[in-house]
Scaffold this active site. Structure first.
Site, short mmCIF file in Angstrom:
data_model
loop_
_atom_site.label_atom_id
_atom_site.label_comp_id
_atom_site.label_asym_id
_atom_site.label_seq_id
_atom_site.Cartn_x
_atom_site.Cartn_y
_atom_site.Cartn_z
N ARG A 37 0.69 -1.22 0.09
CA ARG A 37 0.05 -0.10 0.01
C ARG A 37 0.72 1.39 0.07
NH1 ARG A 37 -5.23 -1.46 3.82
NH2 ARG A 37 -6.28 -2.68 2.40
N LYS A 200 -12.28 -13.04 7.83
CA LYS A 200 -13.08 -11.91 8.12
C LYS A 200 -14.53 -12.44 7.53
CE LYS A 200 -10.18 -7.84 7.85
NZ LYS A 200 -10.07 -6.54 7.05
N GLY A 357 -5.86 -7.03 1.60
CA GLY A 357 -4.51 -6.59 2.18
C GLY A 357 -3.90 -8.01 2.08
N GLY A 380 -12.41 -4.55 1.59
CA GLY A 380 -13.91 -4.33 1.67
C GLY A 380 -14.32 -3.47 0.41
C1 3PG Z 1 -8.68 -1.78 5.18
O1 3PG Z 1 -7.64 -2.29 5.38
O2 3PG Z 1 -9.42 -2.61 4.95
C2 3PG Z 1 -8.89 -0.37 5.31
O3 3PG Z 1 -7.77 0.21 5.51
C3 3PG Z 1 -10.29 -0.03 6.11
O4 3PG Z 1 -9.97 -0.31 7.38
P1 3PG Z 1 -11.34 -0.77 8.06
O5 3PG Z 1 -11.61 -1.98 7.38
O6 3PG Z 1 -10.50 -0.92 9.49
O7 3PG Z 1 -11.93 0.27 7.81
MG MG Z 2 -10.99 -3.72 6.22
#
Ligand code: 3PG
Ligand code: MG
Length: 402
Positions: A37, A200, A357, A380
């Site tokens: 990133r 997740k 990620g 997301g």
């Molecule tokens: C991620 O890594 O998904 C983004 O940086 C958003 O982070 P979050 O899911 O904690 O809002």
């Molecule tokens: Mg996230």
């Protein structure tokens, strides 16, 4: 991209440029474990700095709950940013107020400053207008290069623009993401398959239902698959599972059936007693999982099956690894599939889009990132785009507001 401003047309000289980036990078032992990133936003940082803009980096990091917490300080990420951009990067211990103001006042044209985690203020996630006004007061121009955070309606990427009316631009990385998504999802070549995996689970089960409408085949991996296996009456031993989502998994399978969609689940898995590097492990069929077993990867027959599905797929969307890829040898399944995806893509048989990620980190482990059609650093935001949602952080960048 007509409805977006272009940074080529901006005049950054002497301006305070609030550059929203996503420095929410994976960490291990206090070090950045995957810098993708940071690498992605580097061209935008350098372009603004080289034009004499004062680059003020704005980012969240992790999910701190009660204000400032050293564990979530961006101070730990700044040295890696400096190493990658090959310039000094200053740091301010607060993202608003006198500390931030003093640090910005000390900047010369072309300097780079990183402000502390925006989520240390509750106003960030609440999208509080007063907090957004304080952030906006620190800059003259807003550039958003954090596609991966664009699904969050938070102050530092939405109301910072709407409260101030300051000119807002997508950065280079944001634009590349938007271009690729437009190519992937507006007119994809069919059949389309999606791989959804990772840990997740609860945030993705809902999404799976929507994906089913878009894709012909849904390949489910990672801990999420365990919940489906339980829904099918399989015993999964000590494996990670979300029992409260078993009914949702059943509903998704019923929906798939009625829509004539295919769901691909593991037929064999790699199990061990615990998740630890090089712990003794073995391959078992999904009917042979013992009480003390923990599923940590897909097995070779599953890999073979997934690859055969991909061989008849034209467009692939991939989010989430198949196994506990960060611990050897449980990266094997993900790596084997990744290599097949890279080969099919290189051969011109598959258009491949991956995001997330963890997914990026797993593809980097497999060494295939550059051989896929497009790899998004978003998780997301990538999947919500696939659902056809308009991301709030993208919406505010549109000139017509739509
Ligand atoms: C991620 O890594 O998904 C983004 O940086 C958003 O982070 P979050 O899911 O904690 O809002
Ligand atoms: Mg996230």
């Amino acid at each position: 991209m007509n409805s977006f401003r272009r940074i080529e047309d901006a005049d950054f000289k002497g301006k305070r440029v609030l550059l929203r980036v996503d420095l929410n990078v994976p960490m291990q032992d206090g070090q950045v474990a995957d810098a993708t990133r940071i690498e992605e936003v580097t061209p935008t940082i350098l372009e603004i700095a080289d034009q004499g803009g004062k680059v003020i980096l704005l980012s969240h990091f992790g999910r701190p709950k009660n204000g400032p917490d050293p564990k979530y300080s961006l101070r730990r990420v700044v040295p890696e940013v400096a190493r990658i951009v090959q310039r000094p990067v200053a740091f301010a211990e607060d993202c608003i107020g006198p500390t931030a103001e003093a640090a910005i006042a000390a900047m010369k044209d072309g300097d780079i400053l990183c402000l502390e985690n925006t989520r240390f203020h509750p106003g960030e996630e609440k999208n509080d207008l007063d907090f957004a006004t304080k952030l906006a007061a620190l800059g003259d121009i807003f550039v958003d290069d954090a596609f991966s955070a664009a699904h969050r309606e938070h102050a530092a990427n939405t109301s910072i623009v709407t409260v101030s009316g300051m000119p807002a631009y997508p950065g280079r990385a944001m634009r590349a993401e938007l271009d690729a998504l437009a190519k992937a999802f507006e007119t994809p070549q069919h059949p389309v398959a999606a791989i959804v995996g990772g840990a997740k689970i609860s945030t993705k089960l809902d999404l799976l239902g929507h994906l089913l409408v878009k894709v012909e085949t849904l390949i489910i991996g990672g801990a999420m698959a365990n919940t489906f296996l339980v829904a099918l009456g399989k015993k999964i031993g000590k494996s990670l599972v979300e029992l409260e989502l078993v009914q949702s998994a059943r509903d998704i399978m019923a929906k798939a059936k009625s829509l004539h969609r295919e769901i691909v689940l593991p037929v064999d898995v790699v199990v061990a007693e615990k998740l630890e590097a090089n712990v003794p492990s073995r391959v078992v069929g999904i009917d042979q999982i013992g009480d003390g077993d923990m599923i940590l990867d897909i097995g070779p027959r599953t890999v073979e099956h997934v690859v055969s599905v991909l061989a008849r797929t034209k467009t692939l969307v991939w989010n989430g690894p198949f196994g506990a890829f960060e611990v050897e040898p449980f990266d094997n399944g993900t790596t084997a599939v990744a290599e097949a995806v890279a080969e099919l893509t290189t051969a011109g048989k598959l258009v491949s889009f991956a995001g997330g990620g963890d997914t990026v980190a797993a593809l980097n482990v497999a060494g295939v990132t550059l051989r896929l059609s497009h790899v998004s650093t978003a998780g997301g935001a990538f999947l919500e785009s696939l659902e056809g949602k308009t991301l709030p952080g993208v919406k505010v960048l549109r000139l017509n507001g739509g």
